[in-house]
Write a protein that holds these residues in place. Structure first.
Motif, PDB file in Angstrom:
ATOM      1  N   LYS A 115      -6.780  -1.537  -7.528  1.00 53.37           N
ATOM      2  CA  LYS A 115      -8.061  -1.561  -6.822  1.00 53.37           C
ATOM      3  C   LYS A 115      -8.623  -2.974  -6.664  1.00 53.37           C
ATOM      4  N   LEU A 119      -7.977  -3.133  -1.175  1.00 51.69           N
ATOM      5  CA  LEU A 119      -8.891  -3.101  -0.030  1.00 51.69           C
ATOM      6  C   LEU A 119      -8.726  -4.340   0.851  1.00 51.69           C
ATOM      7  N   SER A 123      -7.298  -4.026   4.675  1.00 51.93           N
ATOM      8  CA  SER A 123      -8.219  -4.406   5.761  1.00 51.93           C
ATOM      9  C   SER A 123      -7.661  -5.518   6.638  1.00 51.93           C
ATOM     10  N   ASP A 143      -6.923   6.116  -0.068  1.00 49.05           N
ATOM     11  CA  ASP A 143      -8.362   5.911  -0.130  1.00 49.05           C
ATOM     12  C   ASP A 143      -8.767   4.589   0.502  1.00 49.05           C
ATOM     13  N   ALA A 144      -7.952   3.552   0.286  1.00 50.93           N
ATOM     14  CA  ALA A 144      -8.235   2.260   0.900  1.00 50.93           C
ATOM     15  C   ALA A 144      -8.123   2.340   2.417  1.00 50.93           C
ATOM     16  N   ILE A 147     -11.274   4.000   3.762  1.00 53.80           N
ATOM     17  CA  ILE A 147     -12.404   3.067   3.720  1.00 53.80           C
ATOM     18  C   ILE A 147     -12.300   2.026   4.840  1.00 53.80           C
ATOM     19  N   GLU A 257     -16.760   4.552  -1.185  1.00 49.90           N
ATOM     20  CA  GLU A 257     -16.421   3.312  -1.878  1.00 49.90           C
ATOM     21  C   GLU A 257     -16.787   3.372  -3.354  1.00 49.90           C
ATOM     22  N   GLN A 258     -17.942   3.935  -3.661  1.00 49.35           N
ATOM     23  CA  GLN A 258     -18.349   4.069  -5.060  1.00 49.35           C
ATOM     24  C   GLN A 258     -17.437   5.060  -5.784  1.00 49.35           C
ATOM     25  N   PHE A 260     -14.401   5.800  -4.931  1.00 48.73           N
ATOM     26  CA  PHE A 260     -13.078   5.182  -4.988  1.00 48.73           C
ATOM     27  C   PHE A 260     -12.958   4.270  -6.207  1.00 48.73           C
ATOM     28  N   SER A 261     -13.993   3.493  -6.472  1.00 46.96           N
ATOM     29  CA  SER A 261     -13.955   2.558  -7.589  1.00 46.96           C
ATOM     30  C   SER A 261     -13.726   3.273  -8.910  1.00 46.96           C
TER      31      SER A 261
END
Length: 375
Positions: A115, A119, A123, A143-144, A147, A257-258, A260-261
């Motif tokens: 993690k 991301l 991106s 998940d990334a 996002i 995002e929260q 996911f963390s």
């Protein structure tokens, strides 16, 4: 993707047979040159995918892999040769791809995807290609991608079967829509444990590469919400459709995002990470303990695997029965070193004993193959 990309005379000649296709043309070739593709894994799937993407002229390829070449890789990982055993998979792959097509850029990331970096990497690229073989990383990539709103071209192989689909493409379903949670580790063996036909990654990898090219060109029908399956024994293809789920924790999560963390940390505990190194013993360490009669070697593989190769003076206890025999194991004097084919299942057994207070439980690094290679 870049809009102001131009093609050199050499590139026009190189890709002439490809640009002659109406669905590609010079403009399509410019799209490929301006594209950035992230490949997670440089092994069985990543090899053929990257070779064909490089040949097709995809401008930037980034390879993420921290692993090194082993002898057991070579029956299916055609990017590598016997004289490269021990070398970095990502570096060897990059060198070959640059030689194959000097007009493209090949980046190497020799880190475990987690993690802290996923991301940013996702991106920065147009298409993500999942060439991994463990559930923790697949969920992390998925998940990334959700996002960052990037398509993920997914491939999976096991024994004689494989599957391909594209997740998170133009509002389509994601990996969690199909598989909300990872199965228990003991019922989800990897290729190292369950085996794989050497040619299978080539078949599935080329299908993945085809989907990447189609996405970049904006042509054809993409495997969105459709899983294509292949059975090599029957030489048959099949498919099934799946849909975006309203209760998906990724696609339809306003606080993704929260979530996911927190979630990625939890799920990554099921993958093998560098923090597990204190549970491993090298062949040399285990052999020294055995010579001094201070260790019990325990084979946690299946009976079928064991009949072909095992370590002398050991005990056999399949991983599925370790929990049932905890009391007996906890009463053993001295250290216990579990082993399997590659070191995955043995780590699970050692972790289980350590969780019950048995401090001297270990996993044999590299498994039975490493033991006999050193003999």
């Amino acid at each position: 993707m870049m809009d102001d990309t131009t093609l050199t005379h050499r590139e026009l000649v190189r890709y002439a047979r490809q640009t002659s296709l109406p669905e590609v043309g010079v403009e399509g070739q410019k799209k490929l040159k301006g594209a950035k593709v992230l490949l997670v894994g440089a092994g069985g799937l990543g090899g053929p995918i990257s070779l064909y993407l490089a040949a097709a002229g995809v401008g930037t390829l980034t390879i993420v892999d921290f692993d090194h070449i082993e002898l057991t890789n070579l029956h299916r990982q055609i990017m590598f040769s016997a004289d490269q055993i021990g070398q970095s998979k990502a570096q060897v792959a990059a060198k070959k791809l640059r030689a194959q097509n000097p007009d493209i850029a090949v980046n190497v990331v020799e880190e475990r995807l987690d993690k802290s970096n996923v991301l940013k990497l996702v991106s920065e690229h147009d298409v993500i290609v999942d060439c991994t073989d463990n559930f923790a990383t697949r969920y992390l990539i998925n998940d990334a991608c959700v996002i960052a709103n990037k398509p993920c071209v997914f491939g999976s192989i096991y024994r004689f079967e494989g599957m391909v689909t594209v997740f998170n493409f133009e509002g389509g379903p994601c990996y969690r829509c199909l598989y909300p949670e990872a199965p228990p580790a003991e019922v989800a063996p990897s290729c190292a444990e369950g085996g794989v036909l050497g040619i299978l990654p080539g078949v599935i990898g080329l299908l993945q590469a085809t989907e990447v090219i189609k996405i970049l060109l904006g042509t054809g029908k993409i495997l969105k919400g459709k899983m294509l399956t292949f059975n090599a024994l029957e030489m048959s293809f099949d498919s099934f459709e799946f849909h975006r789920e309203e209760d998906c924790n990724a696609c339809n999560n306003e606080d993704l995002e929260q979530w996911f963390s927190a979630q990625s940390e939890q799920e990554q505990t099921c993958s093998l990470s560098k923090s597990d190194e204190d549970i491993e013993l090298t062949v040399k360490q285990a052999a020294l303990l055995q010579a001094n009669k201070k260790v019990t070697l325990v084979d946690v593989r299946s009976k079928q695997e064991r009949q072909y190769l095992h370590i002398d003076d050991d005990y056999w206890l399949p991983l599925s029965e370790v929990n049932e025999q905890l009391d007996s194991l906890l009463n053993i004097d001295g250290a216990i070193v579990f082993y399997c084919q590659s070191g995955l299942r043995s780590k699970q057994a050692a972790q289980l004993l350590k969780a019950h207070g048995f401090k001297d439980a270990y996993s044999l690094s590299g498994g039975v193959f490493a033991w006999h290679a050193a003999a």
